[in-house]
Structures are given as structure tokens and as C-alpha cells.
Design a protein around this motif. Structure first.
Motif: not given
Length: 282
Positions: A13, A15-20, A23, A35-37, A76
């Protein structure tokens, strides 16, 4: 090792939120609130169902297999340290050597995300094709599915006649010499017992051509920026090959281009269409 399902879900969760979206080459759109994917986007990047990924995130899914964990790490865009952490959370001591070797660096993955319409591919330290755009598959064939020694382009070049089929015959002798010289450099750099040394020993026993060239002790030969291909559908192409190195992971990004206005440029554009149509049909 134990399988820490709750921590695995929390890590996914985060890492998904941190990935835009930017990216991974996606548009942000107008309706994206969180936020995130989205889970569906990550699932597509990992080549798995959205339901399966959602169950892993919620901590209700089964233990993923090692190849599945490797796919998640790639999807990811994890760093090597994050990848190893993911394997530990999934109950594996560490990624197997083959799976580590298939992990594309996040930096090159970001570049590849922006090259979807370009003819490009990522190679590992021994010429293992790790990732290809659809146009690269159309030009060279799918080179990502090989196993064992055949993953190495050097091994295929000296043991499989089909590996030379798309290169113009006038290039074969030069390609052989450069391939051997670069493998010798890798053996010197990595030392006895390395993967490079093991591959060289196998090829010395398997290919008379390789064994003869190995005895020349040539070093320092480099690939030319220009390459000549013979494609079964579009014929001859004269292309430029630019290389971007990722020294920490020993990986390289190859991008093939042609001079605008030339016949090769038109043929490369046609291959890009063919590659996209092929992928869309799958």
C-alpha cells in the motif's frame, strides 16, 4: 522463513501510494483523488489480476510465488533494497540469483515508461534482454523468454543460428569479435567463478568459433553506433544504436533510431505499428 502477510500488505500500500502516474508513463486524468496509483494500474504493471493484488494489500491473499514477487517488484519500480525487503516479507530469504538478474533498475524503468513508441530494450550484464518495447520485439523478436545460458545474447550468438538471422551477414564477423572481447572484459572484471567466467567456459567447450576468437585475447572492442539489420518482413534497415549505461546494476538501455526521411526510418515506423498491433491483439 515466515510469511508476514500484514506487513507485506502495508508495504504494498505504501509503495503504491508513493508511485505517481507520471512515474510509469500514465496520465493523471481529472478524477484521480487519492495519491499514487490505483490498484488496477499497479496490477496491470505487475501482469496480475486487480483482485489478487487487492487481496495481497488487504492481507487476505495467499503467499505469492517467487516469480510473482519479482513481477510485483518490477511493477512497483522497486530499488534493489526494496526488492529484497519485499522478498523477505513474502517469506523468501532472498530473491534467487536468476530473479535478481531480471530486475530492471528503477531509473531505466522510468526511462522505458516514456519510450513506449520507441524501439528500445534493457540488457543485463551478460546481454540478457530484460525488457523490450513492442517496436523492439517487432525488430528483434521477443528476447525476454529465454532461460539458462540462452538468456545471454553471447551464448545465443554462438550456439543458435537463428540469433544471427536478423543481422546483415556483413556484420557477423565483426559482431562475433566484439562479443568475445566484451565477454573477456567481463571475466577480467568479475574474476574466476563469476557468471561471466562460467559462460566463457561453456562457450569454449560448445563453439569452435568462440574458442578460436577467445585465443586472440582481443579486448577493448566496442559496438559501432550504426547497425545493419535484415528483417523478414521489411528487409534491410540501417539504424543507429544509442546506449545508456546504469553502472550500479550493470544494465544498459539500447535505443534504435533511423535518420528521418530515409527508407530505414519509414521501415522502423512500420515496425512500431506492427509491434503495437501485436501487443494489442494479445
Amino acid at each position: 522463513m515466515s510469511f508476514d502477510l500484514a506487513s507485506l500488505g502495508a508495504f504494498l500500500r505504501a509503495r503504491r501510494a508513493a508511485l505517481q502516474p507520471e512515474d510509469v508513463g500514465l496520465g493523471r486524468g481529472h478524477r484521480r483523488r487519492a495519491p499514487g496509483l490505483r490498484r488496477e494500474e499497479v496490477a496491470q504493471l505487475c501482469a496480475m489480476s486487480a483482485d489478487y493484488f487487492a487481496r495481497l494489500e488487504r492481507g487476505t491473499g495467499p503467499q505469492p510465488s517467487e516469480p510473482m514477487v519479482a513481477a510485483i517488484a518490477r511493477g512497483l519500480r522497486l530499488t534493489p533494497a526494496e526488492r529484497d525487503h519485499l522478498f523477505l516479507l513474502a517469506g523468501y530469504r532472498a530473491a534467487r540469483r536468476e530473479l535478481r538478474a531480471r530486475h530492471v533498475s528503477p531509473g531505466l524503468m522510468r526511462i522505458m515508461d516514456g519510450l513506449a513508441g520507441t524501439t528500445a530494450q534493457v540488457l543485463g550484464p551478460l546481454g540478457e534482454t530484460l525488457l523490450q518495447t513492442p517496436s523492439a520485439v517487432a525488430l528483434l523478436g521477443d528476447e525476454t523468454g529465454y532461460t539458462g545460458n540462452a538468456r545471454s545474447a553471447a551464448y545465443r550468438w554462438f550456439t543458435d543460428p537463428a540469433a544471427r538471422a536478423r543481422y546483415d551477414p556483413s556484420e557477423h564477423e565483426k559482431n562475433s569479435r566484439i562479443t568475445v572481447a566484451q565477454l573477456r572484459g567481463a571475466v577480467t572484471r568479475d574474476g574466476p567463478g563469476s557468471a561471466a567466467a562460467e559462460l566463457a567456459e561453456v562457450l569454449r567447450r560448445t563453439s569452435d568459433e568462440f574458442a578460436g576468437l577467445w585465443e586472440r585475447h582481443e579486448v577493448g572492442l566496442r559496438w559501432s553506433e550504426t547497425k545493419r539489420f535484415t528483417h523478414p518482413q521489411v528487409g534491410r534497415l540501417d539504424l543507429y544504436c544509442q546506449v545508456l549505461l546504469e553502472p550500479d546494476e550493470g544494465q544498459s538501455l539500447l535505443v534504435f533510431t533511423a535518420t528521418p526521411g530515409t527508407e530505414s526510418h519509414e521501415k522502423l515506423a512500420l515496425l512500431a505499428v506492427l509491434g503495437t498491433e501485436s501487443f494489442a491483439a494479445e
